[in-house]
Design a protein around this motif. Structure first.
Motif, mmCIF file in Angstrom:
data_model
loop_
_atom_site.group_PDB
_atom_site.id
_atom_site.type_symbol
_atom_site.label_atom_id
_atom_site.label_comp_id
_atom_site.label_asym_id
_atom_site.label_seq_id
_atom_site.Cartn_x
_atom_site.Cartn_y
_atom_site.Cartn_z
ATOM 1 N N ALA A 140 31.162 32.669 72.656
ATOM 2 C CA ALA A 140 30.451 31.816 73.604
ATOM 3 C C ALA A 140 28.990 32.223 73.689
ATOM 4 O O ALA A 140 28.087 31.382 73.714
ATOM 5 N N GLU A 141 28.745 33.545 73.680
ATOM 6 C CA GLU A 141 27.363 34.017 73.749
ATOM 7 C C GLU A 141 26.587 33.603 72.500
ATOM 8 O O GLU A 141 25.456 33.139 72.583
ATOM 9 N N ALA A 142 27.225 33.780 71.334
ATOM 10 C CA ALA A 142 26.571 33.426 70.073
ATOM 11 C C ALA A 142 26.200 31.947 70.064
ATOM 12 O O ALA A 142 25.103 31.571 69.642
ATOM 13 N N GLN A 143 27.109 31.140 70.563
ATOM 14 C CA GLN A 143 26.861 29.702 70.616
ATOM 15 C C GLN A 143 25.658 29.391 71.493
ATOM 16 O O GLN A 143 24.803 28.590 71.149
ATOM 17 N N GLU A 144 25.621 30.082 72.648
ATOM 18 C CA GLU A 144 24.504 29.858 73.564
ATOM 19 C C GLU A 144 23.185 30.184 72.879
ATOM 20 O O GLU A 144 22.218 29.445 72.965
ATOM 21 N N MET B 202 37.607 39.372 74.378
ATOM 22 C CA MET B 202 36.223 39.763 74.070
ATOM 23 C C MET B 202 35.612 38.798 73.054
ATOM 24 O O MET B 202 34.449 38.431 73.135
ATOM 25 N N ARG B 203 36.437 38.377 72.087
ATOM 26 C CA ARG B 203 35.945 37.476 71.057
ATOM 27 C C ARG B 203 35.534 36.129 71.677
ATOM 28 O O ARG B 203 34.509 35.562 71.328
ATOM 29 N N ALA B 204 36.336 35.663 72.645
ATOM 30 C CA ALA B 204 35.984 34.404 73.305
ATOM 31 C C ALA B 204 34.603 34.517 73.934
ATOM 32 O O ALA B 204 33.772 33.615 73.840
ATOM 33 N N HIS B 205 34.341 35.673 74.543
ATOM 34 C CA HIS B 205 33.039 35.855 75.184
ATOM 35 C C HIS B 205 31.919 35.989 74.171
ATOM 36 O O HIS B 205 30.855 35.414 74.318
ATOM 37 N N THR B 206 32.175 36.774 73.105
ATOM 38 C CA THR B 206 31.146 36.981 72.092
ATOM 39 C C THR B 206 30.808 35.662 71.407
ATOM 40 O O THR B 206 29.644 35.332 71.202
ATOM 41 N N VAL C 31 41.516 30.112 80.202
ATOM 42 C CA VAL C 31 41.257 29.561 78.869
ATOM 43 C C VAL C 31 39.964 28.755 78.921
ATOM 44 O O VAL C 31 39.773 27.956 79.832
ATOM 45 N N ASP C 32 39.061 28.958 77.979
ATOM 46 C CA ASP C 32 37.798 28.208 78.005
ATOM 47 C C ASP C 32 37.975 26.831 77.365
ATOM 48 O O ASP C 32 39.076 26.470 76.922
ATOM 49 N N ASP C 33 36.879 26.053 77.330
ATOM 50 C CA ASP C 33 37.020 24.672 76.866
ATOM 51 C C ASP C 33 37.296 24.579 75.366
ATOM 52 O O ASP C 33 37.641 23.516 74.857
ATOM 53 N N GLN C 34 37.153 25.705 74.635
ATOM 54 C CA GLN C 34 37.526 25.729 73.210
ATOM 55 C C GLN C 34 38.979 26.178 73.027
ATOM 56 O O GLN C 34 39.430 26.378 71.899
ATOM 57 N N GLY C 35 39.677 26.386 74.149
ATOM 58 C CA GLY C 35 41.062 26.835 74.055
ATOM 59 C C GLY C 35 41.195 28.329 73.807
ATOM 60 O O GLY C 35 42.258 28.815 73.456
#
Lengths: 330, 433
Positions: free
Chosen positions: A322-326, A316-320, A8-12
């Protein structure tokens, strides 16, 4: 790094799906709700949604599997992803190449997700720790440790049949708990969803040490174990157990722990019977039960696709995201 | 680094020599590679060529490590005799005992000789060996134990390869007893251990790891105790992990059975809970057990049932730990950290400083039959193997502070106290910080 932080990432959000243990009630519910929304898709004429278009998913199976691999493959295709199946026979394994080398080589092909099945407990964790940050790892079964998508499709099936309130349910898991990754994941899922009572039923040779610490009641008598239960989950019994002096014979096992119509009489009248497959008819249960009105064994298989679609799209959404945020931050 | 055997006076340190019941601020004189005198026995006319200022330091016999898998010959990708004896010197260890797990296995005098020569050429520490109890450790045919003893083996052992046939165990014990050789036993009932990789308990149940029940150890201890009594062999039990085993050993010692036993550092600090994230750095064999077992081992060490503490040094290349947990190689690299982690037990109020130094010097030297010749002591006339360490100096265990070629340690990142400042081997300074 604990398992929870790993998946789980830091955004849950769910980054990897390795084990049920440590995941919150809300994530499990989100998986079930998302699966519900996909269940419609699989029944449509055009069975595809474009959520994972352009993504590459590798099914990396170090252990034989038909059902699990096929449903993962179908789930990926219905999400419009490209799928690559790689079966690596562990016995003739990758001459000289380490697991990590195999992983690095596949990564170099710009993979977005690995679905991994491996005979060693902890294999999916190992992959998740070592993959590039943009890749998700889904556990399709590691040793005796976990099989979280199987457990979630079972929860999905229970919820569909029994409704969303797990608190009023009694569930019994019957059979080879010791060697079962399915049972371990089911127990964690049932407890996280606040199931009223979780029982396991098996002879002492098939119950792992300190099983109660998993949050279950242990029974060694089938009728006592399934009395008044709402759901019975039968586990597959592997032939090797006879050789390992775990059991004397299939005959005695069926006599004591096999599910028959007659035995079902002590359970709740509306009891539901499940089995992760493949069934040994006449060993775990007789055909009358397997094919009878209380059995939802084939529904389980169908639900496997929707649940796997849900987990794939969520990770996949968690990764997408995170990428968008970056990108925004840059 | 002074290579020649100078006359050295070590001044003003706190000298702890458990074998001689000494704990005092005195001087130690070294001449011709031997202890020339301690305190009052320092000759009045002693003229040192070199003085070492030991104020604020502990001066003790060089440490004796009961179990250092040196990996050479055969596994030089993991470590070499040169690299590991160098790490020993930096860790204050002057004598290392290498189990027969090399490749080729130490089952012929030629391998004993090869290891001795390479250790002598490296010159950082003394290396003694255990010969194999059975040829190739295969548990079938006895080794030529008389020849192994003649070549210098301090005992015989089947290491971690359990002998399946109990009659072979009996005959091996009898044959070893013929030559007054100590048998070093890793108690494990093979069929009960059954290829497991974790303690059979709540954690293994949760992680789905194949478990090794505590009975795999206690059943073997019970069987081997019966065979020791039957054959009259002198025996040493290696790396106990289970509190019940410690009780069984204590009882047998009380009954006068000629046995000793040791514990290894990892089992005094970690338990099954530490593998809960599949961290392969905690993968050791036999497995980490429960908190109760850890406390039982600690108590056994304090009481002296376990008369030696070792690091169970098993250096690995990085790849050996890069796999799913069950597929990784067990073992921890421990020479660099033996002393500070042992000293931490003093801070934990488990033992006094002289007691823990006893478990690291005279204790293991006695087990190896080296105490009579003065190893593990500062007895005048003995070889001048001396360690000087600063008990207050803190340091951090990290890849840059390790001398061993193996960086596989779950203690990585720990802040520890106790730093070796000088190591003397036969009166030569082999390490100096």
């Amino acid at each position: 790094m604990s398992s929870t932080n790993l998946q789980v990432d830091d955004q849950g959000r769910l980054r990897h799906f390795l084990t049920i243990e440590g995941l919150s009630h809300s994530i499990l519910t989100e998986i079930l709700d998302t699966a519900e929304s996909f269940a419609g898709v699989t029944a449509q004429q055009v069975k595809k949604v474009p959520l994972l278009r352009g993504k590459t998913i590798v099914n990396l199976f170090f252990e034989a599997s038909t059902r699990t691999r096929t449903t993962f493959e179908l789930a990926a295709k219905r999400l419009s992803a490209d799928v690559l199946n790689i079966n690596i026979d562990a016995s003739s394994a990758v001459k000289g190449e380490t697991l990590l080398d195999t992983l690095r080589n596949l990564e170099a092909m710009h993979v977005d997700m690995f679905v991994v099945r491996h005979a060693d407990s902890g294999a999916a964790h190992f992959f998740a720790r070592h993959v590039a940050p943009h890749i998700s790892v889904l556990n399709a079964g590691d040793g005796r440790h976990a099989h979280p998508t199987q457990a979630m499709l079972d929860m999905f099936t229970i919820r569909r049949v029994k409704g969303p309130d797990f608190g009023r349910l009694r569930v019994a898991i019957v059979g080879d708990i010791m060697h079962s990754r399915v049972a371990r994941s089911q127990i964690h899922a049932l407890n996280t969803l606040n199931t009223g009572e979780v029982r396991i039923v098996a002879p002492k040779t098939l119950v792992p040490v300190d099983a109660e610490s998993l949050g279950v009641q242990v029974f060694h008598d089938l009728e006592a174990g399934i009395r008044d239960v709402d759901v019975i989950i039968m586990l597959r019994l592997q032939r090797e157990r006879m050789q390992g002096a775990m059991l004397p014979s299939e005959h005695e096992y069926f006599h004591l722990f096999g599910l028959t119509e007659q035995r079902l009489a002590v359970a709740d009248p509306d009891v539901t019977v499940m089995h992760p497959g493949p069934i040994n008819r006449g060993v775990e249960m007789d055909s009358q039960v397997a094919d009878g009105p209380r059995s939802v064994i084939l529904e389980q298989v169908t639900h496997g696709i929707a649940v796997r679609m849900a987990v794939m799209s969520m990770t996949m959404r968690a990764h997408t995201d995170a990428e968008a945020q970056e990108k925004q931050n840059v | 680094m002074a290579a020649k055997k100078a006359r050295i006076l070590i001044r003003g340190g706190r000298v702890i020599d458990p074998a001689n019941r000494l704990d005092a601020e005195v001087d130690v004189a070294v001449a011709a590679g031997r202890i020339a005198g301690v305190g009052e026995s320092v000759p009045g006319d002693f003229r040192p060529e070199l003085e070492i200022d030991a104020r604020g330091l502990i001066v003790c016999p060089g440490l004796v490590e009961l179990a250092a898998h040196l990996r050479e010959p055969g596994h030089e990708n993991k470590a070499t005799i040169a690299s590991e004896t160098r790490a020993a010197a930096a860790g204050g260890i002057t004598t290392l005992c290498c189990p027969p797990t090399t490749d080729p296995i130490i089952d012929t005098p030629a391998v004993v000789e090869l290891i001795r020569q390479r250790a002598e050429r490296a010159g950082h520490a003394r290396v003694v060996t255990l010969g194999a109890l059975t040829q190739g450790l295969a548990g079938e045919h006895l080794t030529e134990m008389a020849a192994l003893k003649e070549a210098g083996c301090r005992g015989v052992s089947n290491a971690q390869s359990p002998i399946l046939h109990t009659a072979v165990v009996r005959r091996a014990f009898e044959y070893a007893a013929t030559f007054d050789l100590t048998v070093f036993i890793h108690p494990e009932e093979y069929w009960l251990a059954n290829g497991g990789c974790a303690h059979e308990g709540a954690v293994a149940t949760r992680l789905g790891l194949p478990g090794i029940p505590a009975a795999a150890e206690t059943a073997a201890v019970a069987r081997d105790l019966a065979l020791i009594e039957h054959t009259g062999v002198r025996a040493h039990f290696c790396r106990l992990t289970h509190s019940r085993s410690v009780q069984m050993i204590a009882r047998a010692q009380y009954d006068g059975v000629p046995i000793t036993a040791d514990a290894a550092i990892p089992y005094l600090y970690f338990t099954e809970l530490d593998i809960a994230d599949f961290d392969s750095q905690f993968h050791v064999y036999p497995p980490l057990r429960t908190q109760r077992d850890r406390e039982g081992l600690r108590a056994g060490l304090a009481r002296g049932t376990l008369s030696a503490l070792c690091s169970d040094h098993q250096p690995h290349e990085a790849d050996a730990k890069l796999n799913p947990f069950p597929a990784t190689e067990p073992g921890i690299s421990g020479l660099d950290t033996l002393l500070p982690l042992a000293l931490r037990l003093v801070e934990d109020k488990l033992l006094t400083l002289p007691e823990i130094i006893d478990r690291l010097t005279a204790g293991p030297a006695r087990i190896l039959g080296l105490l009579e010749q003065g190893t593990g002591t500062l007895t005048p006339g003995a070889a001048a193997d001396i360690t000087l360490f600063d008990p207050e100096a803190s340091w951090r265990i990290d890849p840059t502070s390790l001398f061993s070629q193996g960086h596989n340690t779950p203690f990585m990142g720990w802040e520890v106290k106790g730093r070796v400042m000088h190591t003397l081997l036969g009166g030569r300074r082999v390490f100096e910080r």
